[in-house]
Design a protein around this motif. Structure first.
Motif, PDB file in Angstrom:
ATOM      1  N   ASP A 104       0.876  -1.287  -0.065  1.00 19.68           N
ATOM      2  CA  ASP A 104      -0.092  -0.128   0.068  1.00 19.68           C
ATOM      3  C   ASP A 104       0.799   1.102  -0.061  1.00 19.68           C
ATOM      4  O   ASP A 104       1.212   1.857  -1.011  1.00 19.68           O
ATOM      5  N   GLY A 105       1.250   1.595   1.250  1.00 19.35           N
ATOM      6  CA  GLY A 105       2.097   3.019   1.205  1.00 19.35           C
ATOM      7  C   GLY A 105       1.479   3.931   1.768  1.00 19.35           C
ATOM      8  O   GLY A 105       1.772   5.507   1.710  1.00 19.35           O
ATOM      9  N   ALA A 106       0.412   3.914   2.655  1.00 20.34           N
ATOM     10  CA  ALA A 106      -0.262   4.838   3.586  1.00 20.34           C
ATOM     11  C   ALA A 106       0.455   5.605   4.534  1.00 20.34           C
ATOM     12  O   ALA A 106       0.565   6.771   4.647  1.00 20.34           O
ATOM     13  N   GLU A 107       1.175   4.859   5.596  1.00 22.56           N
ATOM     14  CA  GLU A 107       2.179   5.406   6.331  1.00 22.56           C
ATOM     15  C   GLU A 107       3.722   5.694   5.837  1.00 22.56           C
ATOM     16  O   GLU A 107       4.067   5.080   4.991  1.00 22.56           O
ATOM     17  N   LYS A 108       4.056   6.873   6.280  1.00 22.54           N
ATOM     18  CA  LYS A 108       5.191   7.215   5.668  1.00 22.54           C
ATOM     19  C   LYS A 108       6.289   7.965   6.980  1.00 22.54           C
ATOM     20  O   LYS A 108       6.383   9.179   7.173  1.00 22.54           O
ATOM     21  N   ASP A 109       6.363   6.868   7.606  1.00 22.20           N
ATOM     22  CA  ASP A 109       7.217   7.443   9.032  1.00 22.20           C
ATOM     23  C   ASP A 109       8.581   7.491   8.841  1.00 22.20           C
ATOM     24  O   ASP A 109       9.366   6.362   8.490  1.00 22.20           O
ATOM     25  N   PRO A 110       9.345   8.545   9.039  1.00 21.95           N
ATOM     26  CA  PRO A 110      10.681   8.722   8.867  1.00 21.95           C
ATOM     27  C   PRO A 110      11.560   7.932   9.779  1.00 21.95           C
ATOM     28  O   PRO A 110      12.705   7.491   9.479  1.00 21.95           O
ATOM     29  N   GLU A 111      10.890   7.554  10.940  1.00 20.76           N
ATOM     30  CA  GLU A 111      11.668   6.606  12.028  1.00 20.76           C
ATOM     31  C   GLU A 111      11.622   5.178  11.292  1.00 20.76           C
ATOM     32  O   GLU A 111      12.935   4.568  11.289  1.00 20.76           O
ATOM     33  N   PHE A 112      10.799   4.853  10.607  1.00 20.51           N
ATOM     34  CA  PHE A 112      11.008   3.322   9.784  1.00 20.51           C
ATOM     35  C   PHE A 112      11.937   3.760   8.869  1.00 20.51           C
ATOM     36  O   PHE A 112      12.634   2.420   8.719  1.00 20.51           O
ATOM     37  N   LEU A 113      12.274   4.562   8.074  1.00 21.59           N
ATOM     38  CA  LEU A 113      13.395   4.752   7.249  1.00 21.59           C
ATOM     39  C   LEU A 113      14.751   4.405   7.904  1.00 21.59           C
ATOM     40  O   LEU A 113      15.455   3.787   7.523  1.00 21.59           O
ATOM     41  N   LYS A 114      14.833   4.865   9.033  1.00 23.80           N
ATOM     42  CA  LYS A 114      15.977   4.796   9.893  1.00 23.80           C
ATOM     43  C   LYS A 114      16.090   3.299  10.273  1.00 23.80           C
ATOM     44  O   LYS A 114      17.272   2.741  10.075  1.00 23.80           O
ATOM     45  N   MET A 115      15.006   2.740  10.767  1.00 20.14           N
ATOM     46  CA  MET A 115      15.133   1.348  11.004  1.00 20.14           C
ATOM     47  C   MET A 115      15.522   0.421   9.889  1.00 20.14           C
ATOM     48  O   MET A 115      16.385  -0.366  10.095  1.00 20.14           O
ATOM     49  N   ALA A 116      14.575   0.614   8.899  1.00 22.97           N
ATOM     50  CA  ALA A 116      14.888  -0.385   7.630  1.00 22.97           C
ATOM     51  C   ALA A 116      16.386  -0.393   7.151  1.00 22.97           C
ATOM     52  O   ALA A 116      17.198  -1.017   6.760  1.00 22.97           O
ATOM     53  N   ALA A 117      17.081   1.218   7.186  1.00 25.09           N
ATOM     54  CA  ALA A 117      18.483   1.265   6.890  1.00 25.09           C
ATOM     55  C   ALA A 117      19.440   0.693   7.903  1.00 25.09           C
ATOM     56  O   ALA A 117      20.252   0.148   7.557  1.00 25.09           O
ATOM     57  N   ASP A 118      19.243   1.006   9.141  1.00 24.41           N
ATOM     58  CA  ASP A 118      20.011   0.460  10.001  1.00 24.41           C
ATOM     59  C   ASP A 118      20.122  -0.958   9.938  1.00 24.41           C
ATOM     60  O   ASP A 118      21.067  -1.707  10.308  1.00 24.41           O
ATOM     61  N   LEU A 119      19.016  -1.721   9.946  1.00 26.20           N
ATOM     62  CA  LEU A 119      18.825  -3.259   9.831  1.00 26.20           C
ATOM     63  C   LEU A 119      19.188  -3.892   8.270  1.00 26.20           C
ATOM     64  O   LEU A 119      19.555  -5.121   8.568  1.00 26.20           O
ATOM     65  N   LYS A 120      19.010  -2.920   7.527  1.00 23.51           N
ATOM     66  CA  LYS A 120      19.600  -3.315   6.170  1.00 23.51           C
ATOM     67  C   LYS A 120      18.348  -4.411   5.841  1.00 23.51           C
ATOM     68  O   LYS A 120      18.660  -5.641   5.099  1.00 23.51           O
ATOM     69  N   LEU A 121      17.022  -4.125   5.984  1.00 21.93           N
ATOM     70  CA  LEU A 121      15.941  -5.150   5.746  1.00 21.93           C
ATOM     71  C   LEU A 121      15.795  -5.090   4.199  1.00 21.93           C
ATOM     72  O   LEU A 121      15.519  -3.966   3.760  1.00 21.93           O
ATOM     73  N   PRO A 122      15.905  -5.987   3.390  1.00 18.67           N
ATOM     74  CA  PRO A 122      15.476  -6.178   1.951  1.00 18.67           C
ATOM     75  C   PRO A 122      13.993  -6.424   1.850  1.00 18.67           C
ATOM     76  O   PRO A 122      13.477  -7.369   2.065  1.00 18.67           O
ATOM     77  N   ILE A 123      13.462  -5.111   1.631  1.00 17.91           N
ATOM     78  CA  ILE A 123      11.995  -5.007   1.312  1.00 17.91           C
ATOM     79  C   ILE A 123      11.273  -5.075  -0.066  1.00 17.91           C
ATOM     80  O   ILE A 123      11.912  -4.141  -0.602  1.00 17.91           O
ATOM     81  N   SER A 124      10.511  -5.903  -0.290  1.00 20.50           N
ATOM     82  CA  SER A 124       9.643  -5.841  -1.534  1.00 20.50           C
ATOM     83  C   SER A 124       8.362  -4.950  -1.463  1.00 20.50           C
ATOM     84  O   SER A 124       7.839  -5.408  -0.721  1.00 20.50           O
ATOM     85  N   MET A 125       8.408  -3.778  -1.915  1.00 22.85           N
ATOM     86  CA  MET A 125       7.421  -2.878  -1.724  1.00 22.85           C
ATOM     87  C   MET A 125       6.334  -2.983  -3.009  1.00 22.85           C
ATOM     88  O   MET A 125       6.946  -3.089  -3.957  1.00 22.85           O
ATOM     89  N   PHE A 126       5.177  -2.974  -2.480  1.00 26.45           N
ATOM     90  CA  PHE A 126       3.855  -3.082  -3.573  1.00 26.45           C
ATOM     91  C   PHE A 126       3.168  -1.877  -3.419  1.00 26.45           C
ATOM     92  O   PHE A 126       2.376  -1.776  -2.394  1.00 26.45           O
ATOM     93  N   LEU A 127       3.328  -0.849  -4.128  1.00 25.47           N
ATOM     94  CA  LEU A 127       2.809   0.528  -3.823  1.00 25.47           C
ATOM     95  C   LEU A 127       1.394   0.815  -4.543  1.00 25.47           C
ATOM     96  O   LEU A 127       1.392   0.361  -5.863  1.00 25.47           O
ATOM     97  N   THR A 128       0.376   1.116  -3.743  1.00 23.02           N
ATOM     98  CA  THR A 128      -0.773   1.686  -4.548  1.00 23.02           C
ATOM     99  C   THR A 128      -0.830   3.450  -4.665  1.00 23.02           C
ATOM    100  O   THR A 128      -0.462   3.965  -3.811  1.00 23.02           O
ATOM    101  N   ASP A 129      -0.993   3.683  -5.976  1.00 25.05           N
ATOM    102  CA  ASP A 129      -0.730   5.230  -6.010  1.00 25.05           C
ATOM    103  C   ASP A 129      -1.640   6.073  -5.530  1.00 25.05           C
ATOM    104  O   ASP A 129      -1.299   7.119  -4.825  1.00 25.05           O
ATOM    105  N   SER A 130      -2.865   5.720  -5.150  1.00 24.07           N
ATOM    106  CA  SER A 130      -3.733   6.620  -4.436  1.00 24.07           C
ATOM    107  C   SER A 130      -3.337   6.864  -3.000  1.00 24.07           C
ATOM    108  O   SER A 130      -3.889   8.032  -2.430  1.00 24.07           O
TER     109      SER A 130
END
Length: 280
Positions: A104-130
């Motif tokens: 989806d992509g509704a939540e855009k938490d900048p702290e999550f960006l830090k978490m994903a970068a720190d842990l190097k999580l390989p995430i496959s994102m499936f984004l909905t434009d709306s």
């Protein structure tokens, strides 16, 4: 709607519909993998995250990553003019590997960006434009953080595709393909139908839109625990569905808290995390 889209009783396809036909279907949830952008790094090796990163994000041990396989597994081919549907990835015998996907992509938490970068999580994102397009830059940062995360297609408006004509389905899929290619520089190879609902028209439309595979899942992350489509534990090759969602949809929990719990559940069951695109 539930805070987290639920797995339906079945995430299987229905027979092809004529363009004028509609079929209502209750289903399971769905939600992104896709194409890595220019300059994306290879999948993180074991120990790719800093040794202390896990403590910062509430884990008691480092996240374990599976190395890129020597060769990709054989995926059953679809009939001509269709795309294959994948709900579990074949992994080498004895390997306990699962894969992370966020929808989806509704939540855009900048702290999550830090978490994903720190842990190097390989995430496959499936984004909905709306819901994601209000800040595609957020997901670009996630893609480009060194984890080899990817951006993929989850339609323009998140409809139940089984209720739409072929042409309407194609508009939803191709329209998002076009938007993501324009914004991220690459046409996504992977598509996930909302709620996991699809039919033969979906398989044809996805093929005509340049999609190589439809990705479903076997496990969905709720707020605190997994919901399993089969059994009561993870199985090798499971594709895990999570969502970019915040407190308003997670009954007060944050995206970070949900993700920490998801990683804890993976660790408790002795699994490593693989990069989905390395296997497809």
């Amino acid at each position: 709607m539930e805070p987290i889209e639920r797995l339906g009783r079945r995430t299987t396809h229905e027979p092809s519909q004529t363009p004028s036909a509609t079929a209502s279907a209750s289903g399971s949830s769905a939600g992104p993998g896709s194409s890595a952008g220019p300059g994306s790094s290879p999948a993180p090796a074991q120990g790719g995250a800093s040794d202390e990163a896990y403590k910062k994000w509430g884990l008691t041990a480092p996240v374990q990553y599976a190395p890129k396989p020597a060769q990709k597994p054989q995926i059953p081919k679809a009939s001509p003019g269709r795309v294959p549907v994948i709900d579990r990835i074949p992994v080498p015998a004895g390997e306990k590997i699962v894969f992370l996907t966020f929808d989806d992509g509704a939540e855009k938490d900048p702290e999550f960006l830090k978490m994903a970068a720190d842990l190097k999580l390989p995430i496959s994102m499936f984004l909905t434009d709306s819901v994601a397009s209000s800040d595609y830059g957020h997901f670009e940062k996630l893609r480009d953080n060194g984890s080899a995360s990817t951006v993929n297609n989850h339609t323009l408006t998140h409809p139940n595709l089984r209720t739409l004509s072929f042409e309407a389905q194609k508009k939803e899929i191709c329209g998002q393909q076009d938007k993501l290619e324009k914004r991220f520089g690459q046409r996504p190879p992977l598509f996930r139908p909302p709620f996991g609902n699809y039919n033969d028209d979906t398989l044809q439309a996805a093929s005509e839109c340049g999609v190589s595979s439809i990705l479903l899942w076997k496990v969905s992350m709720q707020i605190n625990n997994f919901q399993y489509a089969q059994g009561s534990a993870l199985q090798p090759g499971d594709i895990i569905l999570a969502h970019f969602r915040g407190p308003s949809e997670l009954k007060g929990a944050t995206e970070i808290q949900m993700t920490t719990r998801m990683l804890q559940r993976i660790q408790e069951q002795g699994y490593k995390i693989g990069r989905l695109e390395d296997y497809l």
